[in-house]
Design a protein around this motif. Structure first.
Motif, PDB file in Angstrom:
ATOM      1  N   ARG A 101       0.821  -1.212   0.000  1.00  0.00           N
ATOM      2  CA  ARG A 101       0.000   0.000   0.000  1.00  0.00           C
ATOM      3  C   ARG A 101       0.858   1.267   0.000  1.00  0.00           C
ATOM      4  O   ARG A 101       0.375   2.338  -0.403  1.00  0.00           O
ATOM      5  CB  ARG A 101      -0.917   0.004   1.226  1.00  0.00           C
ATOM      6  CG  ARG A 101      -1.957  -1.111   1.230  1.00  0.00           C
ATOM      7  CD  ARG A 101      -2.473  -1.386   2.632  1.00  0.00           C
ATOM      8  NE  ARG A 101      -3.130  -0.235   3.222  1.00  0.00           N
ATOM      9  CZ  ARG A 101      -3.405  -0.117   4.516  1.00  0.00           C
ATOM     10  NH1 ARG A 101      -3.066  -1.090   5.359  1.00  0.00           N
ATOM     11  NH2 ARG A 101      -4.000   0.951   4.971  1.00  0.00           N
ATOM     12  N   GLU A 102       2.090   1.151   0.420  1.00  0.00           N
ATOM     13  CA  GLU A 102       2.965   2.321   0.550  1.00  0.00           C
ATOM     14  C   GLU A 102       3.942   2.481  -0.609  1.00  0.00           C
ATOM     15  O   GLU A 102       4.377   3.598  -0.915  1.00  0.00           O
ATOM     16  CB  GLU A 102       3.747   2.218   1.865  1.00  0.00           C
ATOM     17  CG  GLU A 102       2.867   2.208   3.097  1.00  0.00           C
ATOM     18  CD  GLU A 102       3.605   1.812   4.369  1.00  0.00           C
ATOM     19  OE1 GLU A 102       3.083   2.092   5.464  1.00  0.00           O
ATOM     20  OE2 GLU A 102       4.700   1.225   4.272  1.00  0.00           O
ATOM     21  N   ILE A 103       4.306   1.384  -1.246  1.00  0.00           N
ATOM     22  CA  ILE A 103       5.360   1.424  -2.263  1.00  0.00           C
ATOM     23  C   ILE A 103       5.018   2.325  -3.450  1.00  0.00           C
ATOM     24  O   ILE A 103       5.888   3.082  -3.912  1.00  0.00           O
ATOM     25  CB  ILE A 103       5.713  -0.005  -2.725  1.00  0.00           C
ATOM     26  CG1 ILE A 103       6.438  -0.750  -1.600  1.00  0.00           C
ATOM     27  CG2 ILE A 103       6.597   0.022  -3.969  1.00  0.00           C
ATOM     28  CD1 ILE A 103       6.611  -2.237  -1.849  1.00  0.00           C
ATOM     29  N   PRO A 104       3.792   2.305  -4.010  1.00  0.00           N
ATOM     30  CA  PRO A 104       3.530   3.206  -5.139  1.00  0.00           C
ATOM     31  C   PRO A 104       3.811   4.667  -4.819  1.00  0.00           C
ATOM     32  O   PRO A 104       4.472   5.373  -5.598  1.00  0.00           O
ATOM     33  CB  PRO A 104       2.044   2.964  -5.433  1.00  0.00           C
ATOM     34  CG  PRO A 104       1.804   1.558  -4.981  1.00  0.00           C
ATOM     35  CD  PRO A 104       2.650   1.406  -3.745  1.00  0.00           C
ATOM     36  N   ALA A 105       3.333   5.154  -3.679  1.00  0.00           N
ATOM     37  CA  ALA A 105       3.590   6.539  -3.297  1.00  0.00           C
ATOM     38  C   ALA A 105       5.077   6.765  -3.031  1.00  0.00           C
ATOM     39  O   ALA A 105       5.619   7.830  -3.355  1.00  0.00           O
ATOM     40  CB  ALA A 105       2.771   6.904  -2.057  1.00  0.00           C
ATOM     41  N   ALA A 106       5.738   5.767  -2.439  1.00  0.00           N
ATOM     42  CA  ALA A 106       7.167   5.901  -2.156  1.00  0.00           C
ATOM     43  C   ALA A 106       7.983   5.982  -3.450  1.00  0.00           C
ATOM     44  O   ALA A 106       8.958   6.753  -3.540  1.00  0.00           O
ATOM     45  CB  ALA A 106       7.644   4.731  -1.300  1.00  0.00           C
TER      46      ALA A 106
END
Length: 373
Positions: free
Chosen positions: A357-362
């Motif tokens: 859930r965090e990797i795309p934004a990261a």
């Protein structure tokens, strides 16, 4: 059959069902009070429970990829063969050797100019002598004529401990997510260098330069960018390089970015902690050197050392992560010229689902802070 292969899981489920059925079927015959009957009941119950436990364990491992193979599960060291080619100018002379390649799991992955390529490599540290396997994701633009003379930004991607580089491809799907971000116009094409921070398995070195031991921090801070820049079209400046990881890999990413702003312009720690763990898996990391132990504490470093002109991203969740309070302390302590950003979920545990859930934004954040030249 491999640990994560579907037939292994199917076999475990079938065995559990058969043993459960056999236990129910044979129970009346084993109801007597004789020693053989009692031993039979104990044996059937134990066998059924072991089969059920194995099935649940395989299901959990297939979901979160804690272990990528039987050797990884059993703690055996897995080293890839290193090709030594003595001809000048070969990849081996550049401290990186490609030993295989595979197609990314992306639309059009069979065509280089549409899907790119994942190279399986061995990186040999010129300064540290450390040799470790890694995967290098090359985006499709790397093979397109319009980009033939262009250098690309790169990001080192680190797993947690224990973990395998395959987890980053199969479990966290970094190549697929990076490809999707570019297609959506949310990120620029980047090269991803995917590996685990465990360069001296099974020891967890916490990315520390251990006295008389593995010089892990130097390996990631110096050897990896040097080797990859020599073997691929990647810039050699800090502005060309980022580093990201989860859990132990997140701690390593933040520490290396904090200590080596001349190598990495952007560092992202997903579910990171902020000081080196010290336990039986790490051994003695500092050999009594209190200054080295303090240096490995990122909150102490922010308070007592000049802050670098780098960018940092941290992630946590208000419910489910144990690092929430320390993450907020890290954010509060970062001062100019350093910059800090955060991803704070309402809830999410220390697991692959949260990190996905965090990797795309990261990746979008990393892309916005790196340049190609």
């Amino acid at each position: 059959m491999g640990l994560t292969d579907t037939p292994v899981l199917v076999l475990a489920i079938a065995l559990a069902v058969v043993l459960f059925t056999a236990t129910i079927w044979c129970w009346p015959r084993l109801a007597r009070r004789s020693a053989p009957a009692v031993l039979g009941r104990v044996g059937m119950l134990l066998a059924t429970q072991v089969a059920v436990f194995a099935t649940v364990g395989l299901l959990a491992n297939n979901s979160f990829l804690f272990y990528g193979s039987w050797a990884d599960l059993l703690g055996r060291k897995q080293e890839m063969g290193v090709v030594t080619d003595h001809a000048a100018g070969t990849p081996a002379a550049k401290n990186i050797v490609r030993v295989g390649s595979q197609r990314p799991d992306v639309p059009g992955g069979a065509v280089l100019t549409r899907g790119g390529r994942i190279d399986k490599v061995v990186i040999a540290g010129r300064r540290t002598g450390i040799k470790t396997p890694a995967y290098v994701y090359l985006p499709p633009e790397y093979f397109q004529p319009a980009y033939a003379h262009r250098k690309f930004p790169a990001a080192v991607v680190l797993t947690g401990y224990p973990g395998t580089a395959e987890n980053l491809i199969e479990g966290l799907r970094y190549p697929r997510l990076a490809h999707d971000r570019v297609r959506a116009g949310r990120a620029q094409p980047m090269i991803l260098v995917m590996l685990r921070p465990t360069v001296a398995p099974p020891r967890d070195t916490e990315c520390v330069d251990i006295p008389d031991g593995p010089q892990t921090e130097t390996f990631f801070a110096d050897d990896v960018p040097h080797a990859v820049s020599a073997g691929y079209r990647v810039g050699r400046h800090a502005r060309n390089w980022g580093i990201i990881g989860n859990s132990t890999g997140g701690y390593c990413a933040l520490k290396i970015g904090l200590h080596h702003p001349d190598r990495y312009a952007a560092s992202a720690g997903l579910s990171a902690y902020y000081k080196a763990a010290e336990d039986p898996t790490t051994g003695d990391l500092f050999h009594g050197d209190k200054a080295a132990r303090r240096r490995a504490n990122l909150l102490w470093t922010l308070d007592h050392r000049p802050q670098p002109a780098g960018s940092f991203l941290v992630s946590t969740s208000r419910q489910g992560e144990s690092n929430y309070a320390d993450t907020m302390r890290f954010v509060a302590k970062v001062k100019q010229p350093a910059r800090v950003s955060s991803i704070v979920l309402k809830s999410g545990g220390h697991n692959f689902n949260t990190w996905r859930r965090e990797i795309p934004a990261a990746l979008e954040w990393l892309s916005s802070r790196l340049s190609e030249s």
